[in-house]
Design an enzyme around this catalytic site. Structure first.
Site, PDB file in Angstrom:
ATOM      1  N   CYS A 152     -10.624  -0.691   3.933  1.00  0.00           N
ATOM      2  CA  CYS A 152      -9.915  -1.024   5.333  1.00  0.00           C
ATOM      3  C   CYS A 152      -9.125   0.092   5.947  1.00  0.00           C
ATOM      4  CB  CYS A 152      -8.733  -2.157   4.859  1.00  0.00           C
ATOM      5  SG  CYS A 152      -9.534  -3.642   4.446  1.00  0.00           S
ATOM      6  N   GLU A 200      -4.328   2.547   7.173  1.00  0.00           N
ATOM      7  CA  GLU A 200      -4.048   2.695   5.734  1.00  0.00           C
ATOM      8  C   GLU A 200      -4.887   3.806   5.332  1.00  0.00           C
ATOM      9  OE1 GLU A 200      -4.810  -1.142   4.161  1.00  0.00           O
ATOM     10  OE2 GLU A 200      -5.885  -0.058   2.296  1.00  0.00           O
ATOM     11  N   ARG A 202       0.771  -1.207   0.068  1.00  0.00           N
ATOM     12  CA  ARG A 202      -0.086   0.075  -0.018  1.00  0.00           C
ATOM     13  C   ARG A 202       0.955   1.296  -0.035  1.00  0.00           C
ATOM     14  NH1 ARG A 202      -2.194  -3.329  -1.636  1.00  0.00           N
ATOM     15  NH2 ARG A 202      -4.040  -4.421  -0.643  1.00  0.00           N
TER      16      ARG A 202
HETATM   17  C1  FAD Z   1     -15.743   0.114  -0.357  1.00  0.00           C
HETATM   18  C2  FAD Z   1     -14.049   0.410  -0.320  1.00  0.00           C
HETATM   19  C3  FAD Z   1     -13.082  -0.542  -0.790  1.00  0.00           C
HETATM   20  C4  FAD Z   1     -11.857  -0.460  -0.978  1.00  0.00           C
HETATM   21  N1  FAD Z   1     -10.975  -1.794  -1.372  1.00  0.00           N
HETATM   22  C5  FAD Z   1      -9.889  -1.365  -1.615  1.00  0.00           C
HETATM   23  C6  FAD Z   1      -9.067  -2.782  -1.972  1.00  0.00           C
HETATM   24  O1  FAD Z   1      -9.486  -4.001  -2.238  1.00  0.00           O
HETATM   25  N2  FAD Z   1      -7.803  -2.572  -2.118  1.00  0.00           N
HETATM   26  C7  FAD Z   1      -7.149  -1.282  -1.878  1.00  0.00           C
HETATM   27  O2  FAD Z   1      -6.037  -1.122  -2.027  1.00  0.00           O
HETATM   28  N3  FAD Z   1      -7.683  -0.252  -1.573  1.00  0.00           N
HETATM   29  C8  FAD Z   1      -9.016  -0.187  -1.262  1.00  0.00           C
HETATM   30  N4  FAD Z   1      -9.927   0.757  -1.192  1.00  0.00           N
HETATM   31  C9  FAD Z   1      -9.404   1.998  -0.800  1.00  0.00           C
HETATM   32  C10 FAD Z   1      -8.944   3.096  -1.899  1.00  0.00           C
HETATM   33  O3  FAD Z   1     -10.235   2.757  -2.914  1.00  0.00           O
HETATM   34  C11 FAD Z   1      -7.708   2.794  -2.644  1.00  0.00           C
HETATM   35  O4  FAD Z   1      -6.605   3.132  -1.514  1.00  0.00           O
HETATM   36  C12 FAD Z   1      -7.553   3.847  -3.671  1.00  0.00           C
HETATM   37  O5  FAD Z   1      -6.404   3.382  -4.487  1.00  0.00           O
HETATM   38  C13 FAD Z   1      -7.275   5.465  -3.340  1.00  0.00           C
HETATM   39  O6  FAD Z   1      -7.302   6.287  -4.605  1.00  0.00           O
HETATM   40  P1  FAD Z   1      -8.076   7.659  -4.442  1.00  0.00           P
HETATM   41  O7  FAD Z   1      -8.005   8.084  -5.848  1.00  0.00           O
HETATM   42  O8  FAD Z   1      -9.512   7.594  -3.773  1.00  0.00           O
HETATM   43  O9  FAD Z   1      -6.956   8.304  -3.395  1.00  0.00           O
HETATM   44  P2  FAD Z   1      -7.529   9.475  -2.406  1.00  0.00           P
HETATM   45  O10 FAD Z   1      -8.132   8.741  -1.200  1.00  0.00           O
HETATM   46  O11 FAD Z   1      -8.086  10.667  -3.121  1.00  0.00           O
HETATM   47  O12 FAD Z   1      -6.049   9.997  -2.088  1.00  0.00           O
HETATM   48  C14 FAD Z   1      -5.035   8.938  -1.550  1.00  0.00           C
HETATM   49  C15 FAD Z   1      -3.836   9.816  -1.413  1.00  0.00           C
HETATM   50  O13 FAD Z   1      -3.322   9.934  -2.728  1.00  0.00           O
HETATM   51  C16 FAD Z   1      -3.060  11.336  -2.800  1.00  0.00           C
HETATM   52  N5  FAD Z   1      -3.095  11.348  -4.291  1.00  0.00           N
HETATM   53  C17 FAD Z   1      -4.388  11.050  -4.920  1.00  0.00           C
HETATM   54  N6  FAD Z   1      -4.325  11.293  -6.342  1.00  0.00           N
HETATM   55  C18 FAD Z   1      -2.869  12.052  -6.266  1.00  0.00           C
HETATM   56  C19 FAD Z   1      -2.355  12.604  -7.678  1.00  0.00           C
HETATM   57  N7  FAD Z   1      -2.932  12.329  -8.815  1.00  0.00           N
HETATM   58  N8  FAD Z   1      -1.097  12.957  -7.446  1.00  0.00           N
HETATM   59  C20 FAD Z   1      -0.442  13.066  -5.864  1.00  0.00           C
HETATM   60  N9  FAD Z   1      -1.094  12.538  -4.997  1.00  0.00           N
HETATM   61  C21 FAD Z   1      -2.266  11.890  -5.148  1.00  0.00           C
HETATM   62  C22 FAD Z   1      -3.878  12.161  -2.067  1.00  0.00           C
HETATM   63  O14 FAD Z   1      -3.300  13.525  -1.763  1.00  0.00           O
HETATM   64  C23 FAD Z   1      -3.833  11.248  -0.492  1.00  0.00           C
HETATM   65  O15 FAD Z   1      -2.755  11.588   0.004  1.00  0.00           O
HETATM   66  C24 FAD Z   1     -11.299   0.778  -0.648  1.00  0.00           C
HETATM   67  C25 FAD Z   1     -12.088   1.839  -0.608  1.00  0.00           C
HETATM   68  C26 FAD Z   1     -13.283   1.804  -0.281  1.00  0.00           C
HETATM   69  C27 FAD Z   1     -14.023   3.052   0.019  1.00  0.00           C
END
Ligand code: FAD
Length: 325
Positions: free
Chosen positions: A247, A318, A179
Site C-alpha cells: 500500500c 506509508e 504502521r
Molecule cells: C506486495 C506487498 C504487500 C505488502 N503487504 C503489507 C501488509 O499487508 N501489511 C503491511 O504492514 N505491510 C505490507 N507491505 C509493506 C512491507 O512489506 C512492510 O512494511 C515490511 O514490514 C517492511 O519491512 P522491510 O524489511 O522490507 O523494511 P524496509 O523497506 O527495508 O525498510 C523500512 C524502514 O525500516 C528501516 N529499517 C529496516 N530494518 C531496520 C533495522 N533492522 N534497524 C533499523 N531500521 C530498519 C529502514 O531504514 C526503513 O526506514 C507490503 C509490501 C509489498 C511489496
C-alpha cells in the site's frame, strides 16, 4: 569519502562491501539509484566497527531490511547502506505461562518466521503471512493486516546504538501505533541516547523476541498451517502481482480507506511512464517494468492532489521515501 577510509572498509569487509550499488536491486519496487557504499555485515562486532567508523568519518548511513516498504529516488543514497540480511537466525526458548519466546534476527524474513512458527505449532504469527518484509523493518513499521500486527506478538526488541551500546527494550517501553513504532522520540526519554551522534543517533534494530503460544494451549485453531494457506490465497486474490511496495498511502484515521478514495477518484489504471495505479487494488502503485522512481513519485503526487481536491483528504505515504533526486 577519502580513499584511506574506503580502503580500510574494503580490508575489513572484502566482498561484503560494494561501491555504487544500485538500490533497484534491493527494493521490491525495483527502482532507485546507487548507494555510494553498500555493506552486508555478518556479526555484531562488524556492525559496531562499521557504525563507529562511519561516525568517526562523519558519513551518513541508512539501514535496509527487505526493501519492501521503500522508494529510493533515482539519485541514490549518499553514504553507506547497511543491509541486515545476514542477521537471519531464528531460535526459541521457554517463556512464562507456557509461552514460547521466538527470537528472530532483524534480517530474517517475516515469511521465515511465520513458517518457523507454523511448523512448530506456535500460534500468533498468521496475521503476517504474505507480508514480504524483514523482521526488523516489520517491527519498526508495526506491519500488519486486519488480523493483527507486530505489536500483538512482540515481547522485546534488541537495539544497537551507534556508539556500540546494545540494549533490550521490553514491550511496555515501546510505543506502537498504526504502521509505526516510535523509538526516536518517546523512547529516548527513557533510554539515554549517546552523546554527540546528531542525525546518526537512531538505533539499529538487531533482534525481535516474540511471545507465541502452542496452538493447543491458546484459544487459536490448531490448524495453523491450513489457516496460513487460506490467508495466502486471500492475499493472492486481492493483491496485485508485480513490482510494488505494498500500500502506497496510509489509511486516513477515519472515513474511507486510502484505496477506496483513490478508487472513487477514478484513478485505477492511471499511469505515468511505467508506473501505474493498480486496477486490482487502488492503493498499490505498480512498476510495470522499467519505471523510474520519478515516475512512481509523479503518480503518487497526482493521486494525492486529486484525492485532496475531490474529498478534502490529505493522504500520507506509508512507503518510506529516501535518497537524492
Ligand atoms: C506486495 C506487498 C504487500 C505488502 N503487504 C503489507 C501488509 O499487508 N501489511 C503491511 O504492514 N505491510 C505490507 N507491505 C509493506 C512491507 O512489506 C512492510 O512494511 C515490511 O514490514 C517492511 O519491512 P522491510 O524489511 O522490507 O523494511 P524496509 O523497506 O527495508 O525498510 C523500512 C524502514 O525500516 C528501516 N529499517 C529496516 N530494518 C531496520 C533495522 N533492522 N534497524 C533499523 N531500521 C530498519 C529502514 O531504514 C526503513 O526506514 C507490503 C509490501 C509489498 C511489496
Amino acid at each position: 569519502m577519502d580513499n584511506q577510509f574506503k580502503k580500510m572498509l574494503v580490508q575489513r569487509f572484502g566482498e561484503n562491501l560494494r561501491f555504487n550499488e544500485p538500490m533497484s536491486a534491493h527494493t521490491t519496487l525495483r527502482v532507485g539509484g546507487p548507494a555510494d557504499l553498500f555493506a552486508c555485515p555478518g556479526t555484531i562486532d562488524d556492525l559496531i566497527f562499521l557504525l563507529k567508523s562511519l561516525h568517526g568519518a562523519n558519513i551518513p548511513w541508512f539501514v535496509l531490511g527487505a526493501g519492501s516498504n521503500l522508494l529510493v529516488r533515482d539519485g541514490g543514497i549518499r553514504g553507506l547502506v547497511i543491509s541486515m540480511r545476514k542477521f537471519n537466525n531464528i531460535s526459541e526458548s521457554a517463556g512464562e505461562n507456557n509461552a514460547v519466546i521466538v527470537s528472530a534476527g532483524a534480517g530474517s524474513h517475516l515469511a521465515g518466521l511465520c513458517r518457523y512458527a507454523a511448523e512448530r505449532g506456535l500460534a500468533g504469527m498468521n496475521f503476517a503471512v504474505g507480508i514480504p518484509g524483514s523482521v526488523g523493518g516489520s517491527i519498526l513499521g508495526n506491519a500488519g493486516t486486519a488480523e493483527g500486527d507486530m505489536e500483538s506478538v512482540i515481547r522485546s526488541v534488541t537495539l544497537l546504538w551507534p556508539c556500540g551500546r546494545i540494549e533490550t527494550v521490553e514491550k511496555n517501553r515501546l510505543i506502537f501505533s498504526y504502521r509505526s513504532l516510535v523509538i526516536k522520540k518517546e523512547i529516548k526519554k527513557e533510554i539515554k541516547k549517546p552523546e554527540g551522534y546528531g542525525s546518526n543517533a537512531s538505533p539499529l534494530l538487531i533482534q525481535g523476541d516474540f511471545s507465541l503460544v502452542h496452538a493447543e494451549l491458546g484459544g487459536e485453531s490448531s490448524e495453523i498451517s491450513a489457516s496460513a494457506s487460506t490467508a495466502m490465497e486471500k492475499r493472492m486474490r486481492l493483491q496485485p502481482a508485480g513490482l510494488s511496495a505494498g500500500c502506497f498511502f496510509k489509511n486516513p484515521e477515519s472515513g474511507p480507506s486510502a484505496g477506496e478514495l483513490i478508487d472513487r477518484a477514478g484513478l485505477k489504471g492511471f499511469s505515468i511512464g511505467a508506473a501505474l495505479v493498480s486496477e486490482k487494488h487502488a492503493n498499490f502503485i505498480v512498476n510495470t517494468g522499467g519505471a523510474m522512481a520519478a515516475d512512481i513519485l509523479a503518480v503518487a503526487g497526482h493521486v494525492r492532489r486529486t484525492v485532496r481536491k475531490l474529498f478534502n483528504v490529505t493522504l500520507f505515504p506509508e512507503v518510506i521515501i529516501v535518497g537524492e533526486e
